[in-house]
Each structure stands twice: as structure tokens, then as C-alpha cells.
Design a protein around this motif. Structure first.
Motif, PDB file in Angstrom:
ATOM      1  N   SER A 155       0.825  -1.215   0.000  1.00 31.60           N
ATOM      2  CA  SER A 155       0.000   0.000   0.000  1.00 31.60           C
ATOM      3  C   SER A 155       0.857   1.262   0.000  1.00 31.60           C
ATOM      4  O   SER A 155       0.487   2.261  -0.616  1.00 31.60           O
ATOM      5  CB  SER A 155      -0.967  -0.007   1.192  1.00 31.60           C
ATOM      6  OG  SER A 155      -0.270   0.029   2.417  1.00 31.60           O
ATOM      7  N   ASN A 156       2.016   1.232   0.673  1.00 33.71           N
ATOM      8  CA  ASN A 156       2.926   2.388   0.630  1.00 33.71           C
ATOM      9  C   ASN A 156       3.475   2.609  -0.773  1.00 33.71           C
ATOM     10  O   ASN A 156       3.625   3.747  -1.212  1.00 33.71           O
ATOM     11  CB  ASN A 156       4.074   2.209   1.628  1.00 33.71           C
ATOM     12  CG  ASN A 156       3.641   2.419   3.057  1.00 33.71           C
ATOM     13  OD1 ASN A 156       2.607   3.009   3.323  1.00 33.71           O
ATOM     14  ND2 ASN A 156       4.429   1.907   3.985  1.00 33.71           N
ATOM     15  N   VAL A 196       1.959   1.873  -3.549  1.00 36.15           N
ATOM     16  CA  VAL A 196       0.858   2.436  -4.340  1.00 36.15           C
ATOM     17  C   VAL A 196       0.682   3.920  -4.017  1.00 36.15           C
ATOM     18  O   VAL A 196       0.473   4.733  -4.920  1.00 36.15           O
ATOM     19  CB  VAL A 196      -0.453   1.657  -4.082  1.00 36.15           C
ATOM     20  CG1 VAL A 196      -1.651   2.377  -4.659  1.00 36.15           C
ATOM     21  CG2 VAL A 196      -0.353   0.249  -4.654  1.00 36.15           C
ATOM     22  N   GLU A 197       0.798   4.256  -2.758  1.00 36.74           N
ATOM     23  CA  GLU A 197       0.598   5.644  -2.338  1.00 36.74           C
ATOM     24  C   GLU A 197       1.718   6.567  -2.830  1.00 36.74           C
ATOM     25  O   GLU A 197       1.465   7.705  -3.233  1.00 36.74           O
ATOM     26  CB  GLU A 197       0.518   5.705  -0.814  1.00 36.74           C
ATOM     27  CG  GLU A 197       0.226   7.072  -0.266  1.00 36.74           C
ATOM     28  CD  GLU A 197       0.140   7.074   1.250  1.00 36.74           C
ATOM     29  OE1 GLU A 197      -0.350   8.073   1.781  1.00 36.74           O
ATOM     30  OE2 GLU A 197       0.563   6.105   1.888  1.00 36.74           O
ATOM     31  N   ARG A 198       2.954   6.072  -2.866  1.00 41.13           N
ATOM     32  CA  ARG A 198       4.101   6.935  -3.179  1.00 41.13           C
ATOM     33  C   ARG A 198       4.510   6.952  -4.640  1.00 41.13           C
ATOM     34  O   ARG A 198       5.159   7.891  -5.076  1.00 41.13           O
ATOM     35  CB  ARG A 198       5.288   6.514  -2.329  1.00 41.13           C
ATOM     36  CG  ARG A 198       5.058   6.796  -0.878  1.00 41.13           C
ATOM     37  CD  ARG A 198       6.269   6.516  -0.062  1.00 41.13           C
ATOM     38  NE  ARG A 198       5.980   6.833   1.337  1.00 41.13           N
ATOM     39  CZ  ARG A 198       6.499   6.208   2.352  1.00 41.13           C
ATOM     40  NH1 ARG A 198       7.359   5.237   2.156  1.00 41.13           N
ATOM     41  NH2 ARG A 198       6.181   6.546   3.574  1.00 41.13           N
ATOM     42  N   ASP A 199       4.171   5.930  -5.386  1.00 41.60           N
ATOM     43  CA  ASP A 199       4.611   5.845  -6.781  1.00 41.60           C
ATOM     44  C   ASP A 199       3.475   6.273  -7.712  1.00 41.60           C
ATOM     45  O   ASP A 199       2.439   5.610  -7.765  1.00 41.60           O
ATOM     46  CB  ASP A 199       5.048   4.420  -7.104  1.00 41.60           C
ATOM     47  CG  ASP A 199       5.708   4.299  -8.456  1.00 41.60           C
ATOM     48  OD1 ASP A 199       5.562   5.215  -9.283  1.00 41.60           O
ATOM     49  OD2 ASP A 199       6.375   3.281  -8.695  1.00 41.60           O
ATOM     50  N   PRO A 200       3.658   7.352  -8.458  1.00 47.29           N
ATOM     51  CA  PRO A 200       2.593   7.807  -9.364  1.00 47.29           C
ATOM     52  C   PRO A 200       2.187   6.758 -10.400  1.00 47.29           C
ATOM     53  O   PRO A 200       1.028   6.715 -10.800  1.00 47.29           O
ATOM     54  CB  PRO A 200       3.202   9.028 -10.054  1.00 47.29           C
ATOM     55  CG  PRO A 200       4.330   9.466  -9.200  1.00 47.29           C
ATOM     56  CD  PRO A 200       4.820   8.249  -8.474  1.00 47.29           C
ATOM     57  N   ARG A 206      -0.510   4.524  -8.711  1.00 47.69           N
ATOM     58  CA  ARG A 206      -1.664   5.129  -8.039  1.00 47.69           C
ATOM     59  C   ARG A 206      -3.013   4.639  -8.548  1.00 47.69           C
ATOM     60  O   ARG A 206      -4.007   4.739  -7.847  1.00 47.69           O
ATOM     61  CB  ARG A 206      -1.595   6.650  -8.146  1.00 47.69           C
ATOM     62  CG  ARG A 206      -0.532   7.194  -7.242  1.00 47.69           C
ATOM     63  CD  ARG A 206      -0.909   8.487  -6.574  1.00 47.69           C
ATOM     64  NE  ARG A 206       0.218   8.909  -5.768  1.00 47.69           N
ATOM     65  CZ  ARG A 206       1.031   9.886  -6.083  1.00 47.69           C
ATOM     66  NH1 ARG A 206       0.824  10.583  -7.183  1.00 47.69           N
ATOM     67  NH2 ARG A 206       2.037  10.191  -5.311  1.00 47.69           N
ATOM     68  N   SER A 260      -4.926   2.461  -6.141  1.00 45.82           N
ATOM     69  CA  SER A 260      -5.255   2.968  -4.809  1.00 45.82           C
ATOM     70  C   SER A 260      -6.590   2.461  -4.273  1.00 45.82           C
ATOM     71  O   SER A 260      -6.754   2.342  -3.059  1.00 45.82           O
ATOM     72  CB  SER A 260      -5.224   4.492  -4.791  1.00 45.82           C
ATOM     73  OG  SER A 260      -6.206   5.010  -5.667  1.00 45.82           O
TER      74      SER A 260
END
Length: 107
Positions: A76-77, A79-83, A86, A89
């Protein structure tokens, strides 16, 4: 010219890790697809493998040194940090504990 032949031989002998029959079944579920060539199924399968490898590599890069395996939090991190990830998400959201969620809704 010899380099081109080597590339063709490598791609035709490369073993796929995902089951190509399952990818074909998934592709057939799309109503706009009527014919599937062997080459197109192979390319999509290889692309799926490359995507999974990229996703796992991004999660592994966020792995704490003391732990040797990837857990949901790293996914999940990533997914959140890599454009580039995303779009996942909604599928791999950041985990929120029920108590934390209730606290934020009551405020």
C-alpha cells in the motif's frame, strides 16, 4: 543482423511465469476482443509479469531491514508513493484501523 536473431530466439524461448491460458481466459472476458493471436496473449502475459515484478520491487525497496518479507503495508505504501501505481489505490488502499476511522468520523 545477428543481434536481431538473438533477440528473437531469446523472446521465443523465454519461459513465462504466469499461466498463459489464464491470461487468455481473462482477455476473452472483454467484450470488445473477438480474436486473440498467440503473439498478443504472449505479449500481454509478459507485460503482466513485468508489472508484477515492478510492483514487488517498489514494495521491497520500502521494506525495513530487520524484516525479510513483504507485507500489505509495503504494497500500500508503494501504491501511495509511486505515481505509476496510483491507479491501484482503490484495490490496495492504506490500511486504516476501525478505531482510527471511528475517531476521524466523530470529529
Amino acid at each position: 543482423m545477428a543481434d536481431n536473431t538473438n533477440c528473437e530466439q531469446e523472446s521465443s524461448t523465454t519461459k513465462l511465469k504466469l499461466p498463459i491460458s489464464r491470461i487468455r481466459s481473462i482477455m476473452k472476458c472483454a467484450p470488445e476482443i473477438s480474436n486473440l493471436s498467440q503473439e498478443s496473449v504472449y505479449v500481454i502475459t509478459k507485460a503482466a509479469e513485468m508489472f508484477v515484478e515492478y510492483f514487488i520491487r517498489e514494495a521491497y525497496d520500502r521494506l525495513p531491514e530487520e524484516r525479510g518479507s513483504i507485507i500489505y503495508k509495503e504494497l500500500s505504501n508503494a501504491v501511495e508513493r509511486d505515481p505509476a501505481l496510483r491507479f491501484l489505490s482503490d484495490i490496495v488502499p492504506v490500511k486504516v484501523l476501525a478505531g482510527d476511522y471511528l475517531d476521524t468520523t466523530q470529529k
